[in-house]
Design a protein around this motif. Structure first.
Motif, mmCIF file in Angstrom:
data_model
loop_
_atom_site.group_PDB
_atom_site.id
_atom_site.type_symbol
_atom_site.label_atom_id
_atom_site.label_comp_id
_atom_site.label_asym_id
_atom_site.label_seq_id
_atom_site.Cartn_x
_atom_site.Cartn_y
_atom_site.Cartn_z
ATOM 1 N N ASN A 253 1.430 -5.614 5.616
ATOM 2 C CA ASN A 253 2.822 -6.011 5.811
ATOM 3 C C ASN A 253 3.316 -5.860 7.246
ATOM 4 O O ASN A 253 4.383 -6.369 7.589
ATOM 5 N N THR A 254 2.550 -5.173 8.103
ATOM 6 C CA THR A 254 2.930 -5.161 9.519
ATOM 7 C C THR A 254 2.919 -6.574 10.080
ATOM 8 O O THR A 254 3.673 -6.894 11.000
ATOM 9 N N ASP A 257 6.284 -8.029 9.841
ATOM 10 C CA ASP A 257 7.374 -7.271 10.472
ATOM 11 C C ASP A 257 7.951 -6.211 9.536
ATOM 12 O O ASP A 257 9.138 -5.899 9.585
ATOM 13 N N ASP A 258 7.101 -5.657 8.690
ATOM 14 C CA ASP A 258 7.514 -4.624 7.734
ATOM 15 C C ASP A 258 6.668 -3.386 8.031
ATOM 16 O O ASP A 258 5.443 -3.415 7.863
ATOM 17 N N TYR A 259 7.323 -2.296 8.448
ATOM 18 C CA TYR A 259 6.585 -1.140 8.960
ATOM 19 C C TYR A 259 6.866 0.124 8.162
ATOM 20 O O TYR A 259 7.981 0.358 7.703
ATOM 21 N N LYS A 334 3.909 -11.168 1.816
ATOM 22 C CA LYS A 334 3.698 -9.728 1.914
ATOM 23 C C LYS A 334 3.079 -9.203 0.621
ATOM 24 O O LYS A 334 3.193 -9.814 -0.437
#
Length: 378
Positions: A253-254, A257-259, A334
């Protein structure tokens, strides 16, 4: 007689002063020329590096299809137009990006514009991109009477695809499980791969691979950035038990843009387009739907290499398996929450320019469409 000697000495002193002044002026001019030439040399190198980067960015967009020509142009212009030269932007337009089947085409005038290269009968053969910068003035400080107040510099660079690779790095540390012939994957088909228990792996599952390490943090980092160890078709890799759904979700998910879990956008940047629910064709289309990330993105992060392993390799609970070949996949969405860590990915099934790797003339050929990397040629 004495008066003549005094006058002679004064004349000598005057000559020495004149010679010293002339020498000092020559020295200052020489130093100034050296400073200006050094500045011009550094400026030329800086501009050349920017052109090189733009050409490589363009080559990374090639995909042997018409959409890849538009994507290559878009990537090259964006790379160059984000560059500051002498505190001024160097702006190139699509006409400054040219394409060719062969390197010699750039020399004999048979290179092509974006429109020509994008023709459906031409695009599959395009392998090279050339970027030419406009002339950019560089100020001359010390010897303007020799070089003028400024000097115009320009640069050009040619990049293209490598030979098809057969040794790979930067792939995801998971293996897609295929049937006995490994021919069940259909190009442009979207798949949901589910983590399979070690003892009951079947086609359609994936297995975590212990490439750079066997811990959850190794899984997470490998899925966020790709692994470092190089391997090719026929090579052996270790698997690891368990699904590690959390690590799969956090690593993949990086790219959207999900961290989480200490992964950051500096070391693991998102893709430049994080729009979910699109296919690879729309992703590659410069006019396709887009969603920019909140952090600085890098094009191509959702196009990944995954090793493909036959289900029979896992029989008897074996934990060391042989890779059949590598495939290129597009991450469509994602990884959602839950225990399964399902991967939603499209099998691209056409030649791609992605990842890192090399060509080993003694190695096994990777079957299927060519997988290459961008290379700077000149």
């Amino acid at each position: 007689m004495k008066l003549k000697k005094i006058r002679h000495r004064k004349s000598e002193r005057g000559s020495v002063l004149a010679a010293a002044a002339l020498g000092m002026l020559s020295f200052i001019l020489a130093v100034g020329l050296g400073v200006d030439v050094s500045h011009l040399y550094l400026a030329k190198n800086e501009l050349q590096n920017a052109a090189d980067s733009a050409a490589l960015a363009g080559a990374s967009g090639l995909n042997y299809q018409s959409s890849g020509i538009a994507d290559a142009t878009d990537r090259a212009t964006k790379a160059m137009n984000s560059y500051q030269f002498e505190n001024t932007k160097v702006v190139i337009v699509p006409a400054d990006v040219r394409f060719a089947r062969n390197l010699s085409d750039f020399d004999n005038g048979t290179d092509m514009s974006e429109g020509q290269a994008a023709a459906s009968t031409v695009a599959p053969d395009i392998k090279f991109v050339k970027v030419t910068t406009p002339q950019s003035p560089v100020n001359v400080a010390f010897v303007s009477m020799v070089l003028g107040n400024s000097l115009d510099l320009w640069a050009e660079a040619v990049a293209g695809v490598s030979v098809p690779l057969n040794q790979f790095a930067g792939y995801l540390p998971v293996s897609v499980v295929c049937d006995a012939t490994c021919t069940s994957l259909v190009p442009k088909q979207m798949y949901t791969f589910r983590g399979g228990p070690q003892g009951s792996v079947a086609p359609g599952n994936y297995q975590i691979l212990a490439i750079d390490g066997s811990g959850a943090s190794d899984d997470r980092i490998g899925l966020a950035s790709g692994v470092k160890n190089i391997v090719g078709p026929g090579g052996y890799v270790d698997t690891k038990p368990g699904v590690s759904a959390g690590a799969v979700r956090q690593g993949v998910n990086t790219r959207f843009d999900d961290y989480a879990s200490q992964l950051d956008p500096i070391n693991f940047p998102p893709d430049s387009n994080i729009k979910e629910g699109i296919d690879f064709e729309e992703y590659s289309d410069a006019k396709g739907r887009k969603q920019p990330p909140s952090n600085d993105g890098v094009a191509g992060r959702r196009v990944v290499l995954i090793p493909i392993v036959k289900a029979s390799e896992f029989s008897g609970g074996r934990t060391r398996v042989q890779i059949d070949h590598f495939g290129a996949f597009f991450l469509s969405s994602k990884v959602q929450g839950g225990n399964g860590g399902d991967l939603q990915a499209e099998y691209i099934g056409v030649g791609v320019v992605v990842g890192n790797g090399e060509y080993d003339p003694t190695g096994t050929t990777n079957p299927g469409p060519p997988i290459t990397k961008p290379v700077l040629y000149r």
